[in-house]
Design an enzyme around this catalytic site. Structure first.
Site: not given
Ligand code: NAP
Length: 477
Positions: A245, A279
């Site tokens: 997502e 999002c």
């Molecule tokens: P993110 O930086 O992509 O991180 C998401 C999760 O993935 C975090 O727990 C992060 O851990 C983990 N992660 C990072 N690198 C990884 C790797 N190499 N392997 C495994 N896990 C890894 O996203 P965010 O900044 O937290 O969230 C914002 C984003 O989420 C926005 O783009 C938003 O649009 C999206 N979002 C989408 C939805 C939907 O339903 N489509 C809903 C809510 C949010 P760390 O924090 O420790 O790096």
């Protein structure tokens, strides 16, 4: 903060800690541990060991445990609201709203006990049948974001567990506290050891190890498209099923016959709730040329009244961290350099206490090109580029012109136009004359680079179940 592995709270083995800063004041809130590979493996092994017994329980038993979690969470919900305000910077109404959403989702999933049915299918001859049963995948890795740090944990944990999977939760390094609070409720509710496990640590250090782990059968991740792509690549080594997502860039479309007051009120929610860090946030504004100036005027007037600086009195919270401020500033500077008109709105914090918080004033960007970053990249802040549109075909083309495809909004009183647009729009969600967010019974899913599979509704539950076929011949000889 401790890890929760195999039904025990365990002290982290190394002293590497990650600092967590308050978005509201900029001060250090706490440090939390970073799991080692051994600890990550322990969490995976624990989930693997717990799986056979857990998957053999009935969905009624699993649902009854979820009901206990519901009751625990409901009776202590103010604790979670408090964490969301401190750790994420949510204003009080948003923190309460998120907890309402958490409880609503949990309630929805609890209702699916004894409804995870399979199919009984005709065979190739009269005395043959195929039993198609829906079975859990096994070990689920849940990677959650910071923007709805409680709702995203429950939206993964509840359906995964209801379906008989065991889970490892690895929350965002910006908001581990809400996930920890939630996991404690599962432990207090009496979930058997190993069924729910919790570790913290940065995705870039332990993420790959977890994602590539052969014992992990399903990865459910909500986050950025960039990290989603990385996970997809890494998961090729274990062929884990993926629920991704990812990012959004919602078009907010206002037509000449729209109720402009209702459209502005909705845009205020769609743009500024969670400080634009959602999002499904409105990330692009397209308005019919006949009402463009009038609508922009109404939107600016309302945006000028936004106040920041206190989770209790403010109407908009801060960004999540300092990096988010510099990323947002970069994209605005670029727009200005490209000749766009930038209008800064809202009132900054008056109280000294909040002056080092990560607040960012609302910004309207006019005269930007559709191909520019401000119209194409997810900004995730209270920034909105606006454009006037001449006709239906142009509107549809502009709206669909995005690598993202999650939410979209349309305001019109013309049902024929609304239907034509809904037929042509290539987004997982279209909200007509109303705000979001998505309902628990809706299937939250995105087109294109917003990811794959989805969450919520019966379809979201089915993502956690594998279809298994048993062929049977019961002829007499
Ligand atoms: P993110 O930086 O992509 O991180 C998401 C999760 O993935 C975090 O727990 C992060 O851990 C983990 N992660 C990072 N690198 C990884 C790797 N190499 N392997 C495994 N896990 C890894 O996203 P965010 O900044 O937290 O969230 C914002 C984003 O989420 C926005 O783009 C938003 O649009 C999206 N979002 C989408 C939805 C939907 O339903 N489509 C809903 C809510 C949010 P760390 O924090 O420790 O790096």
């Amino acid at each position: 903060m401790e890890f929760y592995i195999n039904g025990q709270y365990v002290k982290p083995e190394n002293e590497n800690e990650i600092p967590k800063y308050s978005p509201v004041t900029g001060e250090l809130l706490y440090n939390f541990p970073s799991a080692t590979k051994t600890e990550a493996q322990n969490a995976v092994d624990s989930a693997m060991e717990a799986f056979p017994a857990w998957s053999a329980t009935t969905s009624k038993e699993r649902s009854m445990l979820l009901l206990r979690v519901y009751n625990l969470m409901e009776s202590r919900r103010s604790e979670l609201e408090d964490i969301l305000m401190k750790e994420n910077g949510k204003i009080i109404s948003e923190a309460k709203g998120e907890v309402d959403g958490v409880l609503d989702q949990l309630w929805y999933y609890i209702g699916f006990e004894r409804k995870l049915n399979g199919d009984f299918v005709e065979g190739d001859t009269s005395m043959r049948r195929i039993i198609q049963s829906r079975v859990p995948y096994g070990v689920v890795l849940a990677l959650t974001p910071w923007n709805f740090p409680a709702a995203m944990v429950i939206r993964k944990l509840a359906p995964a567990l209801l379906c008989g999977n065991t889970v490892i939760v690895k929350p965002s390094s910006d908001t581990p506290g809400s996930a920890e609070w939630i996991v404690r409720k599962f432990s207090e509710a009496g979930f058997p050891k190993g069924v729910v496990n919790f570790i913290t640590g940065s995705g870039s250090t332990i993420g790959d190890y977890l994602v590539e782990n052969r014992k992990v059968s399903l990865i459910t991740m909500t986050g950025s498209t960039e990290v989603g792509m990385h996970i997809m690549n890494k998961a090729s080594s274990n062929m884990a099923k993926l629920i991704l997502e990812l990012g959004g860039k919602a078009p907010f479309m206002v037509w000449k016959d729209a109720d402009l007051k209702k459209a502005v009120d909705t845009l205020m929610w769609a743009k500024y709730s969670n400080a634009g860090q959602s999002c499904i946030a409105a990330e692009r504004l397209y308005v019919h040329e006949d009402v463009y100036l009038k609508f922009l005027q109404l939107f600016k007037e309302a945006s000028m009244k936004i106040t920041m600086g206190s989770p209790i009195d403010g109407t908009m919270g801060p960004l999540i961290n300092r990096k988010a401020i510099s990323n947002t500033s970069k994209i605005i500077t670029q727009a200005e350099e490209n000749g766009s008109k930038v209008t800064k709105m809202g009132l900054a914090a008056g109280d000294k206490k909040f002056q080092n918080g990560f607040y960012y004033n609302p910004v309207l960007v006019e005269d930007a090109d559709q191909n520019s970053n401000v119209f194409q990249e997810e900004i995730f802040a209270p920034v909105l580029p606006a454009m006037s549109v001449h006709n239906e075909d142009e509107l549809l083309k502009l709206a669909n012109d995005s690598k993202y495809g999650l939410a979209s909004y349309l305001f019109t009183r013309d049902i024929g136009f609304a239907m034509r647009l809904s037929e042509g729009i290539r987004f997982g969600e279209l909200y007509i004359n109303m705000p979001g967010p998505e309902s628990s019974q809706g299937y939250h899913t995105g087109f294109r680079m917003t990811g794959q599979a989805g969450e919520g509704s019966v379809h979201g539950i089915e993502e956690y179940l594998h279809l298994k076929n048993t062929y049977i011949d019961f002829s007499k000889d």
